[in-house]
Design a protein around this motif. Structure first.
Motif, mmCIF file in Angstrom:
data_model
loop_
_atom_site.group_PDB
_atom_site.id
_atom_site.type_symbol
_atom_site.label_atom_id
_atom_site.label_comp_id
_atom_site.label_asym_id
_atom_site.label_seq_id
_atom_site.Cartn_x
_atom_site.Cartn_y
_atom_site.Cartn_z
ATOM 1 N N LEU A 88 6.326 5.878 -3.161
ATOM 2 C CA LEU A 88 5.790 5.126 -2.021
ATOM 3 C C LEU A 88 6.116 5.780 -0.679
ATOM 4 O O LEU A 88 5.498 5.453 0.328
ATOM 5 C CB LEU A 88 6.322 3.694 -2.037
ATOM 6 C CG LEU A 88 5.876 2.828 -3.209
ATOM 7 C CD1 LEU A 88 6.548 1.464 -3.155
ATOM 8 C CD2 LEU A 88 4.358 2.673 -3.215
ATOM 9 N N ARG A 91 3.569 6.812 2.256
ATOM 10 C CA ARG A 91 2.323 6.065 2.092
ATOM 11 C C ARG A 91 2.203 4.955 3.121
ATOM 12 O O ARG A 91 3.156 4.243 3.399
ATOM 13 C CB ARG A 91 2.242 5.477 0.687
ATOM 14 C CG ARG A 91 2.118 6.592 -0.352
ATOM 15 C CD ARG A 91 1.759 6.130 -1.721
ATOM 16 N NE ARG A 91 0.564 5.296 -1.729
ATOM 17 C CZ ARG A 91 0.244 4.502 -2.729
ATOM 18 N NH1 ARG A 91 0.995 4.436 -3.799
ATOM 19 N NH2 ARG A 91 -0.846 3.759 -2.665
ATOM 20 N N ASP A 92 1.012 4.819 3.661
ATOM 21 C CA ASP A 92 0.703 3.745 4.602
ATOM 22 C C ASP A 92 0.439 2.482 3.786
ATOM 23 O O ASP A 92 -0.565 2.379 3.084
ATOM 24 C CB ASP A 92 -0.525 4.110 5.429
ATOM 25 C CG ASP A 92 -0.937 3.024 6.412
ATOM 26 O OD1 ASP A 92 -0.333 1.931 6.406
ATOM 27 O OD2 ASP A 92 -1.871 3.275 7.193
#
Length: 152
Positions: A88, A91-92
């Motif tokens: 993760l 990541r946006d």
């Protein structure tokens, strides 16, 4: 005969109480999550952002305890540290919805920026691998928002 039935009920009740205690011990408490977050923010302040964020995501630095782990976002909802899922990082997640359709990441960021507090949502438990109700406590750490959650 009545005494033996009472004994069976008592033994069953005691063994169930013991298994409940064992189950509860597998999960972090709100107090433990708050303590871990306070310790994480202190580490962030003393070690600096780069070191702390790397430490929070590493599996050998002591920032994971049962189902408790540290996670951090930037102001835009981009993951900068995650103790349970390194995939993760970067990541946006600003538009990420939980299992009920709640966009919770920006609520975590907003809550952290406004002094901190708790946010409820549903998220996969890294221990059980099931989607479960979760509450995370968040607060600002430098330029980031960090949190630790508990599964209910």
């Amino acid at each position: 005969m009545i005494k033996s039935k009472i004994a069976v009920l008592l033994i069953t009740g005691l063994s169930m109480a013991g298994s409940t205690t064992a189950f509860a011990a597998d999960r972090g408490s709100a107090d433990e999550a708050t303590a871990m977050l306070d310790k994480a923010v202190a580490h962030y302040q003393s070690a600096g952002a780069d070191t702390a964020l790397a430490d929070f995501s590493a599996t050998d630095k002591g920032w994971q305890d049962r189902d408790l782990y540290v996670f951090c976002f930037d102001d835009a909802g981009v993951t900068v540290a995650h103790g349970a899922n390194a995939k993760l990082i970067g990541r946006d997640l600003s538009g990420l919805k939980d299992a009920d359709g709640k966009e919770f990441v920006m609520e975590l960021v907003s809550t952290g920026k406004s002094g901190g507090g708790w946010v409820d949502y549903r998220w996969p438990n890294p221990v059980s691998k099931k989607i479960e109700p979760k509450s995370s406590v968040v607060k600002s750490a430098g330029d980031h928002i960090c949190g630790v959650g508990i599964y209910k």
